[in-house]
Design an enzyme around this catalytic site. Structure first.
Site, PDB file in Angstrom:
ATOM      1  N   GLU A  76     -10.557  -6.129   7.252  1.00 53.87           N
ATOM      2  CA  GLU A  76     -10.986  -5.501   6.215  1.00 53.87           C
ATOM      3  C   GLU A  76     -11.307  -4.187   6.597  1.00 53.87           C
ATOM      4  O   GLU A  76     -11.630  -3.387   5.633  1.00 53.87           O
ATOM      5  CB  GLU A  76     -13.454  -6.230   6.329  1.00 53.87           C
ATOM      6  CG  GLU A  76     -13.515  -5.095   4.929  1.00 53.87           C
ATOM      7  CD  GLU A  76     -13.271  -5.288   3.693  1.00 53.87           C
ATOM      8  OE1 GLU A  76     -13.940  -4.764   3.073  1.00 53.87           O
ATOM      9  OE2 GLU A  76     -12.398  -6.352   3.238  1.00 53.87           O
ATOM     10  N   HIS A  82      -8.527  -2.252   5.311  1.00 51.57           N
ATOM     11  CA  HIS A  82      -8.260  -2.765   4.632  1.00 51.57           C
ATOM     12  C   HIS A  82      -8.994  -1.281   3.587  1.00 51.57           C
ATOM     13  O   HIS A  82      -8.218  -0.710   2.478  1.00 51.57           O
ATOM     14  CB  HIS A  82      -8.727  -3.901   3.191  1.00 51.57           C
ATOM     15  CG  HIS A  82      -8.365  -3.906   2.201  1.00 51.57           C
ATOM     16  ND1 HIS A  82      -6.947  -3.536   1.446  1.00 51.57           N
ATOM     17  CD2 HIS A  82      -9.356  -4.139   1.387  1.00 51.57           C
ATOM     18  CE1 HIS A  82      -7.530  -3.622   0.353  1.00 51.57           C
ATOM     19  NE2 HIS A  82      -8.808  -4.273   0.119  1.00 51.57           N
ATOM     20  N   HIS A 111     -10.056  -8.496 -10.178  1.00 51.64           N
ATOM     21  CA  HIS A 111      -9.495  -6.978  -8.553  1.00 51.64           C
ATOM     22  C   HIS A 111      -8.496  -7.764  -8.349  1.00 51.64           C
ATOM     23  O   HIS A 111      -7.698  -6.324  -8.426  1.00 51.64           O
ATOM     24  CB  HIS A 111     -10.252  -7.431  -7.393  1.00 51.64           C
ATOM     25  CG  HIS A 111     -10.357  -6.530  -6.806  1.00 51.64           C
ATOM     26  ND1 HIS A 111     -10.673  -7.643  -5.178  1.00 51.64           N
ATOM     27  CD2 HIS A 111      -9.986  -5.848  -6.738  1.00 51.64           C
ATOM     28  CE1 HIS A 111     -11.052  -5.920  -4.491  1.00 51.64           C
ATOM     29  NE2 HIS A 111     -10.549  -5.186  -5.494  1.00 51.64           N
TER      30      HIS A 111
END
Length: 302
Positions: free
Chosen positions: A59, A62, A124
């Site tokens: 995460e 990212h 998204h």
């Protein structure tokens, strides 16, 4: 020399957004969405996380890549706005690229901080594709305008084929959204075999995870047939415009690869590599389709 640097920036921008899209798929498919907890922009309350969990670093990575892509997008938008301001599409694409990269970031942050429903999470991914497509179109125009022997491609497209490209693009976005919806509703293995769905021609009950997966399959089959027919028509009617047939043929290859990767997802019980490949193929397909749409919408006298 500055043209060369602009081409480098445009390529870097496309690759950075593609990596963002693929890392987003990696985050989703490894359950790393909350790897940094409910914190944003901090990660578990830290600027640089110290946790050794794999989900945290996926995460966090990212987010870093998204930040780099955002910076490249803004730099490129300002650059082309100034240098290529006479090109019809460029200002629209400059604004769109910045809008979509930040909308994508906002939706990602909102999902972490407040949580989101499956439809919004699927959206998204759709926004991520629009972000990639806008960057790819910019790169396409940059190469058209800056390479010494290149020229602006303005194919004379009939009204019917132009509308075909428009409807094909809209339908493709719906198809892609349905695929993201499949993933975010955990319906990927709603059908555990192929081409049947749990041993049946039609899933029972229809309103179920199997039904969601089955609908996505039907939509994918329709676009495969649609692309084949469009390619055949272009080969017959637009023999003097090879660029259309080439883009269509490559698009068809990617949609075929996407279909194959979808089957592998089921056969491999959602192996991570198959999920990432599925996202890669559909992203490349959509980008090529947007190039096709742009060429189709260009006026001959433009």
């Amino acid at each position: 020399m500055k043209d060369r640097y602009l081409r480098i920036v445009s390529i870097a921008g496309v690759l950075s957004v593609l990596i963002v899209v693929l890392m987003g798929a990696l985050v989703t498919n490894t359950g790393s969405a909350y790897g940094c907890g409910n914190n944003w922009p901090l990660c578990n309350g830290q600027v640089i996380p110290t946790a050794d969990k794999q989900q945290t670093w996926i995460e966090f990575s990212h987010r870093i890549v998204s930040g780099i892509a955002s910076i490249l997008t803004v730099i490129q938008a300002i650059w082309i706005w100034i240098q290529l301001k006479k090109v019809k599409e460029i200002r629209f694409l400059a604004i769109a690229s910045v809008f979509f990269i930040f909308l994508q970031a906002f939706l990602g942050a909102a999902a972490v901080v407040w949580g989101q429903s499956s439809p919004v999470l699927a959206l998204h991914f759709g926004v991520s594709l629009l972000s990639f497509a806008s960057m790819l179109l910019i790169a396409f125009i940059v190469f058209e305008e800056t390479l010494p022997r290149a020229h602006r491609i303005v194919p004379p497209i009939h009204r019917g084929m132009r509308w075909n490209f428009i409807l094909l693009s809209v339908y493709s976005y719906i198809l892609i959204y349905s695929g993201a919806f499949v993933r975010h509703t955990e319906s990927t293995l709603g059908c555990t075999d192929f081409p049947l769905c749990n041993g049946r021609l039609f899933p029972e009950p229809l309103v179920s995870k199997a039904g969601i997966q089955y609908l996505h399959r039907v939509l994918a089959f329709i676009i495969l047939v649609w692309l084949i027919i469009t390619l055949i028509v272009c080969l017959k009617r637009y023999k003097n415009i090879p660029s259309l047939s080439i883009v269509l043929f490559i698009s068809l290859i990617f949609i075929f690869l996407q279909s194959v990767s979808g089957i592998i997802i089921i056969k491999s019980n959602m192996a991570l590599y198959s999920l990432i490949l599925h996202a890669l193929f559909v992203t490349c397909f959509f980008g090529l389709l947007m190039i096709l749409l742009m060429l189709g919408l260009r006026k001959t006298n433009g």
